[in-house]
Design an enzyme around this catalytic site. Structure first.
Site, PDB file in Angstrom:
ATOM      1  N   TYR A  11      -2.680   3.660  -3.791  1.00 12.90           N
ATOM      2  CA  TYR A  11      -2.818   3.957  -2.365  1.00 12.90           C
ATOM      3  C   TYR A  11      -1.503   4.485  -1.750  1.00 12.90           C
ATOM      4  O   TYR A  11      -1.418   5.643  -1.323  1.00 12.90           O
ATOM      5  CB  TYR A  11      -3.301   2.682  -1.666  1.00 12.90           C
ATOM      6  CG  TYR A  11      -3.350   2.730  -0.160  1.00 12.90           C
ATOM      7  CD1 TYR A  11      -3.836   3.842   0.517  1.00 12.90           C
ATOM      8  CD2 TYR A  11      -2.933   1.629   0.589  1.00 12.90           C
ATOM      9  CE1 TYR A  11      -3.897   3.859   1.907  1.00 12.90           C
ATOM     10  CE2 TYR A  11      -2.992   1.634   1.970  1.00 12.90           C
ATOM     11  CZ  TYR A  11      -3.467   2.764   2.631  1.00 12.90           C
ATOM     12  OH  TYR A  11      -3.522   2.770   3.998  1.00 12.90           O
ATOM     13  N   ILE A  12      -0.471   3.669  -1.763  1.00 10.60           N
ATOM     14  CA  ILE A  12       0.785   4.095  -1.131  1.00 10.60           C
ATOM     15  C   ILE A  12       1.496   5.111  -2.034  1.00 10.60           C
ATOM     16  O   ILE A  12       2.104   6.078  -1.563  1.00 10.60           O
ATOM     17  CB  ILE A  12       1.692   2.878  -0.833  1.00 10.60           C
ATOM     18  CG1 ILE A  12       0.910   1.823  -0.037  1.00 10.60           C
ATOM     19  CG2 ILE A  12       2.939   3.298  -0.059  1.00 10.60           C
ATOM     20  CD1 ILE A  12       1.580   0.460   0.027  1.00 10.60           C
ATOM     21  N   SER A 124       7.376  -6.650   0.271  1.00  9.02           N
ATOM     22  CA  SER A 124       6.325  -6.923   1.251  1.00  9.02           C
ATOM     23  C   SER A 124       6.829  -7.921   2.281  1.00  9.02           C
ATOM     24  O   SER A 124       7.701  -8.746   1.998  1.00  9.02           O
ATOM     25  CB  SER A 124       5.141  -7.519   0.490  1.00  9.02           C
ATOM     26  OG  SER A 124       4.260  -8.139   1.381  1.00  9.02           O
ATOM     27  N   TYR A 149       1.208 -13.752  -6.017  1.00  7.56           N
ATOM     28  CA  TYR A 149       1.526 -12.348  -5.715  1.00  7.56           C
ATOM     29  C   TYR A 149       2.821 -12.273  -4.895  1.00  7.56           C
ATOM     30  O   TYR A 149       3.756 -11.547  -5.243  1.00  7.56           O
ATOM     31  CB  TYR A 149       0.380 -11.676  -4.942  1.00  7.56           C
ATOM     32  CG  TYR A 149       0.816 -10.395  -4.271  1.00  7.56           C
ATOM     33  CD1 TYR A 149       1.044  -9.250  -5.019  1.00  7.56           C
ATOM     34  CD2 TYR A 149       1.041 -10.347  -2.886  1.00  7.56           C
ATOM     35  CE1 TYR A 149       1.483  -8.077  -4.408  1.00  7.56           C
ATOM     36  CE2 TYR A 149       1.466  -9.185  -2.277  1.00  7.56           C
ATOM     37  CZ  TYR A 149       1.694  -8.054  -3.034  1.00  7.56           C
ATOM     38  OH  TYR A 149       2.137  -6.901  -2.428  1.00  7.56           O
ATOM     39  N   LYS A 153       6.887 -10.715  -5.593  1.00  7.57           N
ATOM     40  CA  LYS A 153       7.689  -9.822  -4.745  1.00  7.57           C
ATOM     41  C   LYS A 153       9.072 -10.418  -4.514  1.00  7.57           C
ATOM     42  O   LYS A 153      10.080  -9.719  -4.587  1.00  7.57           O
ATOM     43  CB  LYS A 153       6.985  -9.567  -3.405  1.00  7.57           C
ATOM     44  CG  LYS A 153       5.721  -8.749  -3.550  1.00  7.57           C
ATOM     45  CD  LYS A 153       6.033  -7.326  -3.969  1.00  7.57           C
ATOM     46  CE  LYS A 153       4.887  -6.634  -4.632  1.00  7.57           C
ATOM     47  NZ  LYS A 153       5.201  -5.394  -5.314  1.00  7.57           N
ATOM     48  N   ASN A 178       1.833  -4.021   7.223  1.00  7.57           N
ATOM     49  CA  ASN A 178       0.453  -3.839   6.740  1.00  7.57           C
ATOM     50  C   ASN A 178       0.055  -2.364   6.733  1.00  7.57           C
ATOM     51  O   ASN A 178      -0.320  -1.821   7.781  1.00  7.57           O
ATOM     52  CB  ASN A 178      -0.511  -4.647   7.617  1.00  7.57           C
ATOM     53  CG  ASN A 178      -0.259  -6.131   7.449  1.00  7.57           C
ATOM     54  OD1 ASN A 178       0.771  -6.652   7.890  1.00  7.57           O
ATOM     55  ND2 ASN A 178      -1.151  -6.811   6.779  1.00  7.57           N
ATOM     56  N   ARG A 230      -0.994  -8.858  13.101  1.00  3.59           N
ATOM     57  CA  ARG A 230      -0.196  -8.186  12.071  1.00  3.59           C
ATOM     58  C   ARG A 230       0.346  -6.872  12.625  1.00  3.59           C
ATOM     59  O   ARG A 230      -0.121  -6.365  13.638  1.00  3.59           O
ATOM     60  CB  ARG A 230      -1.059  -7.857  10.835  1.00  3.59           C
ATOM     61  CG  ARG A 230      -1.652  -9.064  10.133  1.00  3.59           C
ATOM     62  CD  ARG A 230      -0.614  -9.864   9.367  1.00  3.59           C
ATOM     63  NE  ARG A 230      -1.227 -10.995   8.683  1.00  3.59           N
ATOM     64  CZ  ARG A 230      -1.468 -12.187   9.240  1.00  3.59           C
ATOM     65  NH1 ARG A 230      -1.123 -12.421  10.495  1.00  3.59           N
ATOM     66  NH2 ARG A 230      -2.029 -13.151   8.538  1.00  3.59           N
TER      67      ARG A 230
HETATM   68  N1  LIG Z   1      -1.157  -2.200   0.280  1.00  3.94           N
HETATM   69  C1  LIG Z   1      -0.503  -3.208   0.840  1.00  3.94           C
HETATM   70  O1  LIG Z   1      -1.024  -3.853   1.770  1.00  3.94           O
HETATM   71  C2  LIG Z   1       0.900  -3.577   0.391  1.00  3.94           C
HETATM   72  C3  LIG Z   1       1.729  -4.330   1.235  1.00  3.94           C
HETATM   73  C4  LIG Z   1       3.005  -4.674   0.811  1.00  3.94           C
HETATM   74  C5  LIG Z   1       3.439  -4.276  -0.460  1.00  3.94           C
HETATM   75  N2  LIG Z   1       2.609  -3.564  -1.257  1.00  3.94           N
HETATM   76  C6  LIG Z   1       3.085  -3.178  -2.599  1.00  3.94           C
HETATM   77  O2  LIG Z   1       3.133  -1.765  -2.677  1.00  3.94           O
HETATM   78  C7  LIG Z   1       2.833  -1.332  -4.002  1.00  3.94           C
HETATM   79  C8  LIG Z   1       1.726  -0.317  -3.944  1.00  3.94           C
HETATM   80  O3  LIG Z   1       0.590  -0.904  -3.313  1.00  3.94           O
HETATM   81  P1  LIG Z   1      -0.784  -0.133  -3.173  1.00  3.94           P
HETATM   82  O4  LIG Z   1      -1.477  -0.698  -1.993  1.00  3.94           O
HETATM   83  O5  LIG Z   1      -0.557   1.316  -3.271  1.00  3.94           O
HETATM   84  O6  LIG Z   1      -1.525  -0.670  -4.478  1.00  3.94           O
HETATM   85  P2  LIG Z   1      -2.482   0.090  -5.486  1.00  3.94           P
HETATM   86  O7  LIG Z   1      -3.165  -0.952  -6.302  1.00  3.94           O
HETATM   87  O8  LIG Z   1      -3.329   1.084  -4.787  1.00  3.94           O
HETATM   88  O9  LIG Z   1      -1.429   0.890  -6.390  1.00  3.94           O
HETATM   89  C9  LIG Z   1      -0.770   0.305  -7.483  1.00  3.94           C
HETATM   90  C10 LIG Z   1      -0.949   1.247  -8.672  1.00  3.94           C
HETATM   91  O10 LIG Z   1      -0.248   0.720  -9.798  1.00  3.94           O
HETATM   92  C11 LIG Z   1      -1.048   0.862 -10.961  1.00  3.94           C
HETATM   93  N3  LIG Z   1      -0.594  -0.182 -11.886  1.00  3.94           N
HETATM   94  C12 LIG Z   1      -0.672  -1.535 -11.717  1.00  3.94           C
HETATM   95  N4  LIG Z   1      -0.131  -2.157 -12.793  1.00  3.94           N
HETATM   96  C13 LIG Z   1       0.304  -1.176 -13.644  1.00  3.94           C
HETATM   97  C14 LIG Z   1       0.951  -1.183 -14.911  1.00  3.94           C
HETATM   98  N5  LIG Z   1       1.268  -2.322 -15.539  1.00  3.94           N
HETATM   99  N6  LIG Z   1       1.237  -0.003 -15.496  1.00  3.94           N
HETATM  100  C15 LIG Z   1       0.935   1.178 -14.876  1.00  3.94           C
HETATM  101  N7  LIG Z   1       0.314   1.241 -13.680  1.00  3.94           N
HETATM  102  C16 LIG Z   1       0.015   0.074 -13.062  1.00  3.94           C
HETATM  103  C17 LIG Z   1      -2.477   0.741 -10.462  1.00  3.94           C
HETATM  104  O11 LIG Z   1      -3.416   1.398 -11.295  1.00  3.94           O
HETATM  105  C18 LIG Z   1      -2.409   1.400  -9.076  1.00  3.94           C
HETATM  106  O12 LIG Z   1      -2.716   2.772  -9.138  1.00  3.94           O
HETATM  107  C19 LIG Z   1       2.508  -2.589  -4.794  1.00  3.94           C
HETATM  108  O13 LIG Z   1       3.650  -2.997  -5.487  1.00  3.94           O
HETATM  109  C20 LIG Z   1       2.141  -3.580  -3.718  1.00  3.94           C
HETATM  110  O14 LIG Z   1       2.380  -4.900  -4.139  1.00  3.94           O
HETATM  111  C21 LIG Z   1       1.357  -3.185  -0.861  1.00  3.94           C
END
Ligand SMILES: NC(=O)c1ccc[n+]([C@@H]2O[C@H](COP(=O)([O-])OP(=O)(O)OC[C@H]3O[C@@H](n4cnc5c(N)ncnc54)[C@H](O)[C@@H]3O)[C@@H](O)[C@H]2O)c1
Length: 338
Positions: A11-12, A124, A149, A153, A178, A230
């Protein structure tokens, strides 16, 4: 400059890859597609007009990772790859520790061995737990998160601080509040699997009839309307902050840098305010029911993001309503895709 983006189909990550490509960085994505799909790569190309290099493997596979570093001269990394479902992490803590920390350490080992610096870590606001005072700035004391989780972090941040100090590296720890919304082209967005944990995908799925009703977890919090508050940050604004944080690291003359930034809007919105804003922005109804509070949910969290504004020249610019409009367009795109 060539940047490794782990989790770059997520996503991000996908939004950040677009911003990097548009700022003339070369991008190499490693993503095992455990929480993403291949069509996102095609859509990144449609949006950015360039196709990043892509390797579909699990970062825990050290030998494959090493081959990528053999083949490309990498100047930095943005590390998104992680499992992120708070509830699931309580049921499968070892999977979370293994995936989120081993994959991180494997990339850092390559950085150490090959003498590469410039590492950005997705942290996060969960690292703050329920902070005693609002807004939360970077000096707000950290509390032990309730979920495994959240602990990955906090541990990730500690690993990176030690890494930067011992090996003289430049790192940036970005604490997201968020993230919500989708790309304005409606070609990129969040792909929640199963019942979404996060509010906004739950709202959009309810509005489109995939879920019967939105569950509002508790209306007896000590807030104006009783629902939790949030800080909702638009994902494209968030993606832009990564480019700014990376440019700052690249321009730093000191060998060792440990940057920490809150990335939020500075404004808190309650669950019912988000529902209301979504209904107004998109002219659709979101049926909801009030349920018991969900274990582990805190009352309120919103950022003081002044440090990012001062040092990175970055500020969240997109309104909640606008972000919610993009998320609805993305939901319609997903429904049409089938
Ligand atoms: N979305 C949120 O609300 C949020 C908030 C704070 C922090 N984060 C952090 O931001 C980061 C991105 O979040 P997101 O929402 O885009 O998540 P997401 O799940 O959409 O993206 C994570 C990507 O990493 C890949 N992935 C996971 N484990 C892997 C591995 N071992 N090898 C290769 N690829 C792997 C997944 O396939 C996925 O495409 C994460 O670290 C998440 O913890 C997200």
């Amino acid at each position: 400059m060539t940047i490794l983006v782990t989790g770059g189909l997520g996503y991000i990550g996908s939004h950040t890859v677009v911003e990097l490509l548009q700022n003339n960085f070369q991008v190499i994505i490693v993503d095992d597609m455990s929480n993403s799909e291949k069509f996102i790569l095609d859509n990144i190309e449609k949006v950015a007009g360039k196709r990043p290099v892509f390797f579909p493997f699990d970062l825990k596979r050290k030998e494959l990772l090493s081959q990528v570093f053999d083949a490309y001269e990498i100047d930095g990394c943005i590390n998104f790859a992680a499992y992120k479902a708070v509830g699931e992490s309580q049921e499968k803590p070892l999977d979370y520790y293994e995936n989120n920390l081993f994959s991180l350490i494997n990339v850092l080992q390559e950085f150490k061995t090959r003498n590469i610096s410039n590492f950005i870590f997705s942290s996060s606001c969960t690292v703050y737990g329920q902070a005693d005072e609002m807004p939360i700035d970077e000096n707000t004391p950290l509390k032990l998160p309730e979920s495994s989780y959240g602990k990955t972090k906090q541990m990730g941040e500690e690993i990176l601080k030690d890494f930067a100090t011992a090996y003289k590296k430049k790192v940036s720890l970005l604490r997201y509040f968020n993230p919500i919304g989708s790309h304005p082209t409606a070609l990129l967005g969040e792909l929640p699997i199963g019942v979404p944990n996060n509010l906004v995908p739950y709202v959009t799925q309810t509005a489109s009839g995939i879920r019967e009703k939105l569950s509002v977890w508790g209306n007896d919090y000590p807030t104006a309307d009783g629902t939790a508050i949030r800080d909702y940050i638009y994902v494209v604004d968030l993606a832009k902050a990564h480019v700014k944080a990376l440019q700052k690291l690249l321009n730093e003359t000191s060998e060792t840098v440990i940057d920490i930034y809150n990335l939020g809007t500075g404004k808190g919105s309650s669950v019912l305010e988000v529902v209301n804003a979504f209904e107004i922005a998109n002219d659709v109804k979101v049926p909801y029911q009030i349920c018991e509070r969900r274990a582990g949910d805190i009352t309120v969290a919103y950022a003081n993001a002044d440090k990012a504004e001062k040092e990175l020249g970055w500020k969240a610019e997109t309104s909640l309503e606008e972000a919610l409009r993009t998320t609805w367009e993305w939901q319609k795109y997903l429904v049409n895709r089938g």
